[in-house]
Design an enzyme around this catalytic site. Structure first.
Site, PDB file in Angstrom:
ATOM      1  N   CYS A  79      79.866  49.669  48.182  1.00 59.15           N
ATOM      2  CA  CYS A  79      80.360  50.161  46.848  1.00 59.15           C
ATOM      3  C   CYS A  79      81.669  49.141  46.506  1.00 59.15           C
ATOM      4  CB  CYS A  79      80.902  51.684  46.949  1.00 59.15           C
ATOM      5  SG  CYS A  79      81.590  52.293  45.614  1.00 59.15           S
ATOM      6  N   CYS A  82      84.901  51.094  45.617  1.00 58.57           N
ATOM      7  CA  CYS A  82      85.289  51.825  46.881  1.00 58.57           C
ATOM      8  C   CYS A  82      86.265  50.803  47.638  1.00 58.57           C
ATOM      9  CB  CYS A  82      84.223  52.353  47.939  1.00 58.57           C
ATOM     10  SG  CYS A  82      82.926  53.374  47.292  1.00 58.57           S
TER      11      CYS A  82
END
Length: 323
Positions: A79, A82
């Site tokens: 991700c 993230c």
């Protein structure tokens, strides 16, 4: 422990703190029990950021939340947002110096926790306060907005549950304490102004502040996300929801009606419905109408975040109807 829907503005919903009196009593009981056994004592700065799995969730999150608010960062290695958000949260955990603890949960390795929290996209940030789960925000939110959310969370912990944080021993990690000064970037003031405008429901002002940041720094992720959110909230602010839903149902060929309904879908948390509605609108239209629907869909992608699996699926669906 099923949390409520996330607030896109990242503001803690105080009404989401259910059974506050019972939770507060449990928290006070847990603190009293700890005190009888000598107390928790000061912790090392490294203990403010911890990796948590399903086996340790009860101890590291639920039990710890009776002493201090625990912020949960749901993330994954693949991700990209993230990777932008997690370092900010880790730095703030140390900066807040024991006012909250950051628990990092890898969703790929802890699918059960992801399901229990009803998470459909990451990064997703929750908090647990005295055993009560609270949704905070989803996506790589601007730092100024994150700070505002954390301040409200800490206030909830203090006022509702008597949580005043934990003591931190700066030298417990074997290093002498050092004062870290993070210089303010040139965009910080504008980002802060945008967050303040959002808090005041001045969505036009917030959007302009984000545009000002992007004019100097076109790649600023926080400003891109903030602008998409501010524009969306500004569009739905004065909508008559019943009328919009009625128009969309009765006039599927009306592009404007479908755009408005998709905005309401997204704000209401019905992400797949919003995306599906606009993909279908693109499929059935041509020329300027098709381009209008396509551009709106791309804007809604920015609100959710490009690495969200729902965005990935909708991009594929959009490509199929376009090509």
């Amino acid at each position: 422990m099923q949390p409520r829907n996330m607030s896109m503005s990242g503001v803690v919903d105080l009404a989401a703190v259910k059974a506050a009196n019972e939770a507060k009593a449990k928290a006070e009981q847990a603190r009293a029990e700890a005190a009888r056994h000598g107390g928790v004592g000061a912790v090392a700065p490294s203990s403010l950021v911890i990796d948590v799995d399903e086996a340790g969730f009860e101890r590291d999150v639920l039990q710890r939340s009776t002493e201090v608010p625990v912020v949960i960062d749901f993330w994954a290695e693949w991700c990209e947002p993230c990777k932008q958000l997690s370092p900010v949260l880790e730095r703030l955990a140390r900066e807040y110096n024991g006012r909250f603890v950051l628990a990092k949960i890898d969703v790929d390795a802890n699918q059960m926790l992801m399901q229990q929290f009803g998470i459909q996209g990451i990064p997703a940030v929750f908090a647990v306060v005295a055993g009560q789960a609270l949704p905070l925000f989803q996506g790589a939110a601007p730092e100024a907005q994150i700070r505002g959310t954390l301040d409200q969370l800490i206030q909830v912990g203090e006022e509702r549950f008597g949580l005043t944080g934990i003591a931190v021993d700066p030298g417990a990690d074997g290093e002498a304490p050092a004062e870290t000064v993070v210089p303010a970037g040139p965009d910080d003031a504008l980002l802060e102004a945008a967050v303040q405008a959002l808090d005041a429901n001045d969505f036009a002002g917030a959007a302009q502040a984000y545009r000002n940041v992007l004019s100097d720094d076109p790649g600023n992720t926080e400003a891109k996300l903030g602008l998409a959110q501010a524009e969306l909230l500004g569009r739905v602010r004065d909508m008559d929801q019943a009328a919009v839903r009625k128009d969309a149902a009765e006039r599927p060929e009306d592009v404007r009606a479908q755009l408005d309904a998709a905005d309401l879908d997204l704000v209401g948390g019905h992400v797949e419905d919003a995306f599906g509605r606009l993909v279908e609108t693109v499929r059935r239209t041509f020329g300027d109408d098709r381009e209008t629907a396509r551009v709106r869909l791309l804007h809604l992608f920015e609100v959710i975040g490009g690495d969200d699996p729902r965005v990935t699926a909708a991009r594929s669906a959009l490509a199929r109807v376009l090509f």
